[in-house]
Design a protein around this motif. Structure first.
Motif, PDB file in Angstrom:
ATOM      1  N   ASP A  87       0.806  -1.239   0.000  1.00 46.32           N
ATOM      2  CA  ASP A  87       0.000   0.000   0.000  1.00 46.32           C
ATOM      3  C   ASP A  87       0.831   1.278   0.000  1.00 46.32           C
ATOM      4  O   ASP A  87       0.315   2.360   0.342  1.00 46.32           O
ATOM      5  N   ARG A  88       2.082   1.188  -0.407  1.00 45.94           N
ATOM      6  CA  ARG A  88       2.911   2.386  -0.495  1.00 45.94           C
ATOM      7  C   ARG A  88       3.650   2.358  -1.824  1.00 45.94           C
ATOM      8  O   ARG A  88       3.972   1.274  -2.353  1.00 45.94           O
ATOM      9  N   PRO A  89       3.942   3.537  -2.414  1.00 44.75           N
ATOM     10  CA  PRO A  89       4.740   3.550  -3.649  1.00 44.75           C
ATOM     11  C   PRO A  89       6.031   2.759  -3.435  1.00 44.75           C
ATOM     12  O   PRO A  89       6.694   2.906  -2.411  1.00 44.75           O
ATOM     13  N   ILE A  90       6.374   1.935  -4.404  1.00 39.36           N
ATOM     14  CA  ILE A  90       7.504   1.024  -4.216  1.00 39.36           C
ATOM     15  C   ILE A  90       8.781   1.781  -3.879  1.00 39.36           C
ATOM     16  O   ILE A  90       9.567   1.364  -3.025  1.00 39.36           O
ATOM     17  N   ALA A  91       8.998   2.912  -4.532  1.00 41.17           N
ATOM     18  CA  ALA A  91      10.241   3.659  -4.329  1.00 41.17           C
ATOM     19  C   ALA A  91      10.378   4.171  -2.904  1.00 41.17           C
ATOM     20  O   ALA A  91      11.489   4.410  -2.423  1.00 41.17           O
ATOM     21  N   THR A  92       9.255   4.334  -2.194  1.00 36.86           N
ATOM     22  CA  THR A  92       9.300   4.877  -0.823  1.00 36.86           C
ATOM     23  C   THR A  92       8.647   3.922   0.178  1.00 36.86           C
ATOM     24  O   THR A  92       8.154   4.353   1.215  1.00 36.86           O
ATOM     25  N   ALA A  93       8.634   2.642  -0.151  1.00 37.28           N
ATOM     26  CA  ALA A  93       7.934   1.675   0.702  1.00 37.28           C
ATOM     27  C   ALA A  93       8.794   1.169   1.849  1.00 37.28           C
ATOM     28  O   ALA A  93       8.327   0.352   2.653  1.00 37.28           O
ATOM     29  N   HIS A  94      10.059   1.626   1.937  1.00 32.58           N
ATOM     30  CA  HIS A  94      10.972   1.218   3.007  1.00 32.58           C
ATOM     31  C   HIS A  94      11.104  -0.311   3.071  1.00 32.58           C
ATOM     32  O   HIS A  94      11.017  -0.921   4.145  1.00 32.58           O
ATOM     33  N   LEU A  95      11.316  -0.904   1.912  1.00 35.35           N
ATOM     34  CA  LEU A  95      11.516  -2.351   1.863  1.00 35.35           C
ATOM     35  C   LEU A  95      12.848  -2.709   2.504  1.00 35.35           C
ATOM     36  O   LEU A  95      13.820  -1.953   2.419  1.00 35.35           O
ATOM     37  N   SER A  96      12.878  -3.872   3.144  1.00 31.82           N
ATOM     38  CA  SER A  96      14.144  -4.336   3.708  1.00 31.82           C
ATOM     39  C   SER A  96      15.096  -4.702   2.572  1.00 31.82           C
ATOM     40  O   SER A  96      14.692  -4.837   1.408  1.00 31.82           O
ATOM     41  N   ALA A  97      16.375  -4.879   2.920  1.00 29.20           N
ATOM     42  CA  ALA A  97      17.364  -5.246   1.900  1.00 29.20           C
ATOM     43  C   ALA A  97      16.968  -6.551   1.220  1.00 29.20           C
ATOM     44  O   ALA A  97      17.060  -6.702  -0.008  1.00 29.20           O
ATOM     45  N   GLY A  98      16.502  -7.518   2.021  1.00 29.81           N
ATOM     46  CA  GLY A  98      16.090  -8.795   1.443  1.00 29.81           C
ATOM     47  C   GLY A  98      14.906  -8.649   0.513  1.00 29.81           C
ATOM     48  O   GLY A  98      14.850  -9.292  -0.544  1.00 29.81           O
ATOM     49  N   GLN A  99      13.944  -7.804   0.886  1.00 26.98           N
ATOM     50  CA  GLN A  99      12.768  -7.603   0.028  1.00 26.98           C
ATOM     51  C   GLN A  99      13.152  -6.915  -1.276  1.00 26.98           C
ATOM     52  O   GLN A  99      12.616  -7.245  -2.347  1.00 26.98           O
ATOM     53  N   ARG A 100      14.081  -5.968  -1.206  1.00 32.83           N
ATOM     54  CA  ARG A 100      14.520  -5.294  -2.434  1.00 32.83           C
ATOM     55  C   ARG A 100      15.234  -6.265  -3.373  1.00 32.83           C
ATOM     56  O   ARG A 100      15.060  -6.223  -4.593  1.00 32.83           O
ATOM     57  N   ALA A 126      22.281 -12.512   4.706  1.00 39.81           N
ATOM     58  CA  ALA A 126      21.292 -12.073   3.713  1.00 39.81           C
ATOM     59  C   ALA A 126      21.282 -13.011   2.510  1.00 39.81           C
ATOM     60  O   ALA A 126      20.227 -13.317   1.952  1.00 39.81           O
ATOM     61  N   VAL A 127      22.478 -13.479   2.112  1.00 40.24           N
ATOM     62  CA  VAL A 127      22.556 -14.437   1.000  1.00 40.24           C
ATOM     63  C   VAL A 127      21.808 -15.713   1.355  1.00 40.24           C
ATOM     64  O   VAL A 127      21.014 -16.233   0.562  1.00 40.24           O
ATOM     65  N   ILE A 128      22.040 -16.221   2.560  1.00 39.28           N
ATOM     66  CA  ILE A 128      21.402 -17.471   2.980  1.00 39.28           C
ATOM     67  C   ILE A 128      19.889 -17.298   3.053  1.00 39.28           C
ATOM     68  O   ILE A 128      19.124 -18.168   2.604  1.00 39.28           O
ATOM     69  N   ASP A 129      19.426 -16.176   3.615  1.00 41.18           N
ATOM     70  CA  ASP A 129      17.981 -15.919   3.660  1.00 41.18           C
ATOM     71  C   ASP A 129      17.395 -15.860   2.254  1.00 41.18           C
ATOM     72  O   ASP A 129      16.311 -16.403   1.992  1.00 41.18           O
ATOM     73  N   LEU A 130      18.111 -15.189   1.343  1.00 40.07           N
ATOM     74  CA  LEU A 130      17.652 -15.080  -0.038  1.00 40.07           C
ATOM     75  C   LEU A 130      17.562 -16.461  -0.682  1.00 40.07           C
ATOM     76  O   LEU A 130      16.555 -16.802  -1.324  1.00 40.07           O
ATOM     77  N   LEU A 131      18.597 -17.260  -0.504  1.00 40.79           N
ATOM     78  CA  LEU A 131      18.617 -18.580  -1.135  1.00 40.79           C
ATOM     79  C   LEU A 131      17.532 -19.484  -0.563  1.00 40.79           C
ATOM     80  O   LEU A 131      16.906 -20.257  -1.298  1.00 40.79           O
ATOM     81  N   ASP A 132      17.292 -19.407   0.740  1.00 39.88           N
ATOM     82  CA  ASP A 132      16.220 -20.201   1.341  1.00 39.88           C
ATOM     83  C   ASP A 132      14.869 -19.815   0.761  1.00 39.88           C
ATOM     84  O   ASP A 132      14.018 -20.673   0.491  1.00 39.88           O
ATOM     85  N   THR A 133      14.669 -18.511   0.567  1.00 46.98           N
ATOM     86  CA  THR A 133      13.402 -18.047  -0.016  1.00 46.98           C
ATOM     87  C   THR A 133      13.255 -18.527  -1.454  1.00 46.98           C
ATOM     88  O   THR A 133      12.181 -18.974  -1.868  1.00 46.98           O
ATOM     89  N   ILE A 134      14.345 -18.434  -2.216  1.00 42.39           N
ATOM     90  CA  ILE A 134      14.297 -18.887  -3.611  1.00 42.39           C
ATOM     91  C   ILE A 134      13.975 -20.373  -3.665  1.00 42.39           C
ATOM     92  O   ILE A 134      13.125 -20.817  -4.461  1.00 42.39           O
ATOM     93  N   LYS A 135      14.629 -21.180  -2.823  1.00 35.47           N
ATOM     94  CA  LYS A 135      14.371 -22.622  -2.827  1.00 35.47           C
ATOM     95  C   LYS A 135      12.925 -22.926  -2.442  1.00 35.47           C
ATOM     96  O   LYS A 135      12.285 -23.808  -3.032  1.00 35.47           O
ATOM     97  N   GLU A 136      12.413 -22.204  -1.471  1.00 33.10           N
ATOM     98  CA  GLU A 136      11.046 -22.446  -1.007  1.00 33.10           C
ATOM     99  C   GLU A 136      10.030 -22.166  -2.106  1.00 33.10           C
ATOM    100  O   GLU A 136       9.053 -22.899  -2.267  1.00 33.10           O
ATOM    101  N   HIS A 137      10.259 -21.099  -2.866  1.00 34.83           N
ATOM    102  CA  HIS A 137       9.283 -20.686  -3.885  1.00 34.83           C
ATOM    103  C   HIS A 137       9.668 -21.131  -5.293  1.00 34.83           C
ATOM    104  O   HIS A 137       9.070 -20.678  -6.264  1.00 34.83           O
ATOM    105  N   ASN A 138      10.649 -21.983  -5.372  1.00 35.91           N
ATOM    106  CA  ASN A 138      11.083 -22.486  -6.679  1.00 35.91           C
ATOM    107  C   ASN A 138      11.135 -24.024  -6.627  1.00 35.91           C
ATOM    108  O   ASN A 138      12.152 -24.633  -6.925  1.00 35.91           O
ATOM    109  N   PRO A 139      10.013 -24.670  -6.239  1.00 35.73           N
ATOM    110  CA  PRO A 139      10.047 -26.112  -5.957  1.00 35.73           C
ATOM    111  C   PRO A 139      10.368 -26.967  -7.166  1.00 35.73           C
ATOM    112  O   PRO A 139      10.917 -28.056  -7.019  1.00 35.73           O
ATOM    113  N   ASN A 140      10.002 -26.504  -8.351  1.00 39.34           N
ATOM    114  CA  ASN A 140      10.235 -27.302  -9.556  1.00 39.34           C
ATOM    115  C   ASN A 140      11.410 -26.775 -10.373  1.00 39.34           C
ATOM    116  O   ASN A 140      11.606 -27.194 -11.513  1.00 39.34           O
ATOM    117  N   GLY A 141      12.148 -25.845  -9.781  1.00 33.60           N
ATOM    118  CA  GLY A 141      13.276 -25.249 -10.490  1.00 33.60           C
ATOM    119  C   GLY A 141      14.602 -25.704  -9.914  1.00 33.60           C
ATOM    120  O   GLY A 141      14.703 -26.722  -9.237  1.00 33.60           O
TER     121      GLY A 141
END
Length: 722
Positions: A325-338, A372-387
């Protein structure tokens, strides 16, 4: 989609300084580990390059197969072609003979007619002489002279046509002779043509037999690889840019690579949303095709974003794309979310979907904090089950986060699976044993931790370890089978305790093993790994269901007694309770031929503890097996093999024992007691020796192993009344 196999010959890899590459049974995560300059990035680059050429290579292979077929057909047709040419030559030779006969006949006619002319002239001379002698008969004689003169004229007329006819026949003979020579030349050229065809066949066979360098699990040659390593985390927004310039950057996201993702992420998202809003607005008119396309692209982007970030992209009244609900450029996303948002854009822009993409990440630790790398990779693996996820790295924290089976070691332009030897990777990255030891000390890996870990594992069920054909025990098995192959062309083999079927999967990788030489059957009383086992059997045999048995009754109902040449227990005996040994070996004896063998393969110092049954594991070595089966020391048919005989610290660990079937009937409760007593003595001896040695990680594991062996042997002996 996943890449399951990579096969690059050196003619492909040498251009980038790599050697021949062979990666088989590639999993969902591939960690390419090695120091800088080892070839990790070059390997990713050449895989990416070769995936783009797969469709062309497949087309070339099909064309080569068709050309080979055509050349072989032409070779097969040559005998018939030669016969046809010889028949034509024979026909022309017969025609030449006929023409020569005609010429001879014509010449004979000329000669005969010339003789007739001569005779007619002589007759005329005689008649003219008679006129002078008999004037009263002048008229009669003159009439005869005229007759002969007419005859001469007529004959001369006939003779005058014959030379031309002869000349025509001689020209036809020359033409026939020329044509016959041409046909003979064609026959003479047939062997050379065959040689040329064979050269073309060999050339095309090189192309046709060239293995597909990259195999996908679905057989598709259209493999999409998403390159993703964000080199900048902050997303560039509207500031310092007008909308037109900013939106032009959306196309940068479609360029292979990630150098511009931080600039292109927001523009591409905005562009997709703007097109969808405009084409679907009720006040605006667009072609149906434009509406359908923009809607399709909008939905694809939303699906990817929701998969990774758990939310969808919105659109506010000022025309800006929003998130949470906020413009992406000013949504204060965390580093992982970006970072994840950049990944979503990379997947979308490079044609992937939300769950089946192959992602390449080249040294992500260079741009992100290890956590941050490990968190990113865990997220990718979780949402990339057939990849699939390919990571080139030299980050020890990152490597330690994944299972060792994902580890591939890259060194000096070569790559090999190192799941069983992570120390090779550590040594490459850290430099020497001293530095490795310092890391172990820092991360609390002394002998105490090893002992505690092993002791804890001894309360857990056994775990299946995935291996390949390079596994020492797989090679050891193949070497033992070669002993049997020396006497038999084909072996009937029963894999007793087959599990996932890794035995046949690994054996199939050896060149000397083929379905006609190895008749494989699997037995396992548990169905938990049946599906996996059937898949591995199906890689070598078409009737996999007939080769899988989950009970002794089922086995003996479908396979005759005394059918198998060898029954193999690979890392299985230690999991069978001693109460079942007599029955187990009795059943095995019924399945073996009278000259058959029991092949026992064991890691005689299992590296991971396990609770195989209530009394724990029992691992027997040579002495204990001789006591169990009453095998005398003088028997040469009992064969033992040490896969680590050349290693002073590993000698006697990976053992194979080939036991003739005749000894299986000698096992009894008394021989079991005797074998367990010998094991008890061996365990006490080893424990004392280790306690007098240094306190190290390896000694900690060994101590825990032998303490467990001692305790488990005592438990079994107690049940047997000792």
């Amino acid at each position: 989609m996943k890449i399951v196999e990579v096969n690059f010959k050196e003619d492909i890899t040498k251009t980038v300084g790599l050697r021949q590459i062979s990666m088989k049974k590639v999993g969902n995560t591939i960690l390419l580990a090695g120091k800088n300059g080892s070839g990790k990035t070059r390997l990713l680059n050449i895989i990416r390059q070769q995936t783009a050429n797969l469709a062309l290579l497949k087309q070339q292979k099909e064309q080569s197969k068709n050309q080979i077929k055509n050349f072989k057909q032409q070779i097969l047709q040559q005998p018939q072609q030669k016969q046809t040419l010889e028949n034509k030559i024979s026909n022309r030779q017969n025609q030449i003979k006929q023409f020569e006969q005609q010429i001879s006949h014509q010449k004979h006619i000329i000669q005969s007619n010339e003789q007739n002319i001569k005779q007619s002239y002589e007759k005329i001379d005689q008649l003219e002489q008679k006129i002078s002698e008999n004037p009263q008969k002048k008229q009669f004689l003159e009439n005869q002279i005229n007759y002969h003169q007419d005859q001469i004229k007529e004959i001369k007329q006939q003779i005058s046509q014959l030379p031309l006819q002869i000349q025509n026949l001689e020209q036809q003979i020359i033409q026939l002779q020329d044509r016959a020579m041409q046909l003979e030349q064609q026959i003479a050229e047939l062997p050379q043509q065959k040689q040329s065809f064979e050269q073309h066949i060999r050339k095309q066979e090189v192309i046709a037999n060239t293995p597909i360098p990259i195999l996908a699990d679905n057989g598709d040659e259209n493999i999409i690889i998403v390159d993703f390593v964000p080199n900048k985390i902050d997303l560039e927004g509207w500031s310092n840019h007008n909308k037109q310039t900013w939106m032009q950057r959306a196309d940068q996201a479609r360029q292979l690579g990630v150098s511009n993702l931080h600039q292109a992420t927001l523009p591409l998202i905005q562009k997709v949303l703007d097109r969808w809003i405009n084409t679907t607005h009720p006040m605006l008119k667009y072609p149906d095709s434009a509406i359908q396309n923009s809607t399709k692209e909008y939905q694809r982007l939303q699906t990817i974003v929701k998969s990774f970030l758990g939310t969808e992209i919105g659109w506010n009244q000022d025309g800006f794309s929003t998130i949470f609900d906020r413009p992406i450029a000013t949504a204060h996303l965390s580093a992982g979310q970006r970072v994840l948002l950049q990944l979503c854009v990379a997947i979308y822009a490079q044609g992937g979907t939300f769950s089946d993409h192959i992602i390449f990440m080249d040294e992500p630790e260079n741009h992100l904090h290890p956590s941050a790398v490990i968190d990113l990779l865990d997220t990718i693996k979780e949402h990339n089950p057939n990849g699939q996820l390919w990571i080139a790295t030299h980050s020890i924290p990152l490597l330690s986060h994944f299972d060792a089976s994902s580890l591939w070691f890259v060194e000096d332009g070569t790559v090999k699976h190192s799941g069983k030897k992570p120390e090779e990777v550590l040594k490459s990255l850290l430099g020497n044993e001293e530095r490795i030891q310092k890391l172990k000390d820092f991360t609390s890996l002394p002998g105490e931790l090893a002992r505690n870990r092993f002791a804890f594992e001894c309360l857990c069920p056994p775990q299946v370890v995935e291996t390949d054909a390079n596994d020492p025990q797989s090679k050891q098995l193949n070497d033992q089978l070669k002993i049997i192959w020396e006497k038999k062309k084909s072996i009937n083999l029963l894999d007793f305790g087959a599990g996932k079927g890794r035995m046949i999967a690994n054996l199939a990788d050896y060149k000397n093993v083929s379905p006609d030489k190895l008749n494989y059957h699997a037995f396992d009383p548990s169905d938990s790994d049946k599906e996996h086992c059937l898949k591995n059997i199906a890689l070598s045999y078409p009737n996999e269901a007939e080769r899988y048995h989950n009970s002794i009754e089922n086995l003996r109902s479908n396979v005759d007694d005394n059918y198998f040449d060898v029954v193999v227990l690979s890392n299985v005996l230690h999991e069978i309770p001693h109460q079942n040994w007599c029955e187990t070996f009795s059943n095995i004896k019924k399945n073996l031929k009278t000259d058959g063998y029991l092949l026992l393969i064991e890691d005689c110092r299992i590296p991971t503890g396990e609770l195989a049954h209530s009394n724990g594991f029992i691992v027997f070595n040579t002495l204990h097996l001789k006591k169990l089966f009453c095998i005398p020391a003088t028997d040469k048919t009992f064969i033992k093999h040490d896969a680590r005989f050349d290693s002073s610290d590993q000698r006697g660990r990976l053992m194979a024992h080939l036991i003739p079937v005749s000894y299986l009937k000698l096992i009894s409760s008394e021989t079991i007691k005797e074998a367990l007593l010998e094991l008890k003595i061996s365990a006490m001896t080893e424990v004392r020796k280790i306690r007098n040695g240094e306190s190290s990680y390896s000694n900690g594991l060994a101590h825990s192993f032998w303490v467990q062996q001692l305790a488990n042997a005592i438990l079994c002996l107690t049940e047997l009344g000792e």
